[in-house]
Scaffold this motif. Structure first.
Motif, PDB file in Angstrom:
ATOM      1  N   GLU A  46       4.917  20.597  33.447  1.00 18.68           N
ATOM      2  CA  GLU A  46       5.406  19.219  33.513  1.00 18.68           C
ATOM      3  C   GLU A  46       5.975  18.901  34.896  1.00 18.68           C
TER       4      GLU A  46
ATOM      5  N   GLN B 142       1.192  21.402  25.322  1.00 18.80           N
ATOM      6  CA  GLN B 142       2.511  20.878  24.987  1.00 18.80           C
ATOM      7  C   GLN B 142       2.703  20.792  23.473  1.00 18.80           C
ATOM      8  N   ALA B 143       1.647  20.478  22.741  1.00 18.05           N
ATOM      9  CA  ALA B 143       1.734  20.410  21.277  1.00 18.05           C
ATOM     10  C   ALA B 143       1.954  21.788  20.675  1.00 18.05           C
TER      11      ALA B 143
ATOM     12  N   ALA C 119      -1.731  17.981  27.141  1.00 21.35           N
ATOM     13  CA  ALA C 119      -1.175  17.608  25.839  1.00 21.35           C
ATOM     14  C   ALA C 119      -1.405  18.696  24.794  1.00 21.35           C
ATOM     15  N   GLU C 120      -2.539  19.377  24.865  1.00 21.46           N
ATOM     16  CA  GLU C 120      -2.842  20.411  23.873  1.00 21.46           C
ATOM     17  C   GLU C 120      -1.832  21.549  23.951  1.00 21.46           C
TER      18      GLU C 120
END
Length: 222
Positions: free
Chosen positions: A146, A171-172, A168-169
């Motif tokens: 990030e 982070q999820a 995003a993947e």
């Protein structure tokens, strides 16, 4: 509302996180000053690390109190092995190194110490202790990704690395592990929570040592 376990753990390592972000290995990813030899050392050691990390995750899966957490950590263990085979093959190719050369390269001191600590904690401690020990590798990488993604990198190899951890993947995945950490902490005794904090801080320090070892291209002194 009671403080979440993740917030308590993070409060213990804010200075360590700051030191990681300021480390020349990490800053060198975005300003392009990181030598490819140092990044090559890092990728080779990361391949060694991920094989041990996968085993620690598998132990967390075996000790998990719910089917959902068993499934999650088992999937992540498999994913760590897949990452070692796929991502590192791609990056190693760009660094002029084969996967066979990487696999047979010596395991550096920081790598050996970090993996040994993870496996000892996962096997010898409780489920909550194991989760706390494996968490920095998830969470600190997400935080670093990030932090770096806005700046980007002039080096395509480094940009690929940044994009993976900022994506995003990934982070999820980290969000799911943080939720599991909160559940484990809520069920823990005061003594067990203290051990979670100790393990989390220790492996956060190992994260700094891992990047520092790569920057110095660390080898055994004798």
């Amino acid at each position: 509302m009671a403080e979440r376990t993740r917030d308590l753990l993070w409060s213990d390592v804010e200075d360590i996180h700051g030191a990681i972000l300021a480390h020349p290995f990490v800053t060198g990813l975005t300003d392009g000053t990181l030598a490819h030899d140092a990044f090559r050392h890092y990728i080779v050691q990361d391949a060694h690390y991920l094989r041990g990390y996968a085993k620690a995750l598998a132990v967390c899966a075996a000790k998990a109190p719910t089917d959902d957490d068993t499934l999650m950590f088992a999937e992540h263990a498999g994913g760590a092995i897949a990452a070692e085979r796929e991502l590192h093959q791609d990056l190693l190719g760009g660094l002029g190194l084969s996967s066979q050369q990487a696999r047979t390269a010596p395991v550096a001191p920081a790598t050996r110490a970090y993996v040994s600590y993870l496996l000892a904690t996962a096997h010898g401690g409780s489920y909550a202790e194991g989760v706390a020990a494996v968490l920095p590798c998830y969470w600190i990488y997400a935080k670093v990704g990030e932090h770096l993604v806005g700046a980007g990198s002039p080096d395509p190899l480094y940009q690929r690395w940044i994009d993976m951890y900022a994506g995003a993947e990934y982070q999820a995945v980290v969000a799911a592990v943080l939720a599991a950490t909160d559940r484990a902490g809520a069920a823990a005794s005061a003594a067990e929570l203290a051990l979670m904090r100790e393990h989390f801080t220790t492996t956060a320090r190992y994260e700094w040592m891992f990047w520092d070892g790569a920057h110095r291209q660390e080898t055994w002194p004798v």
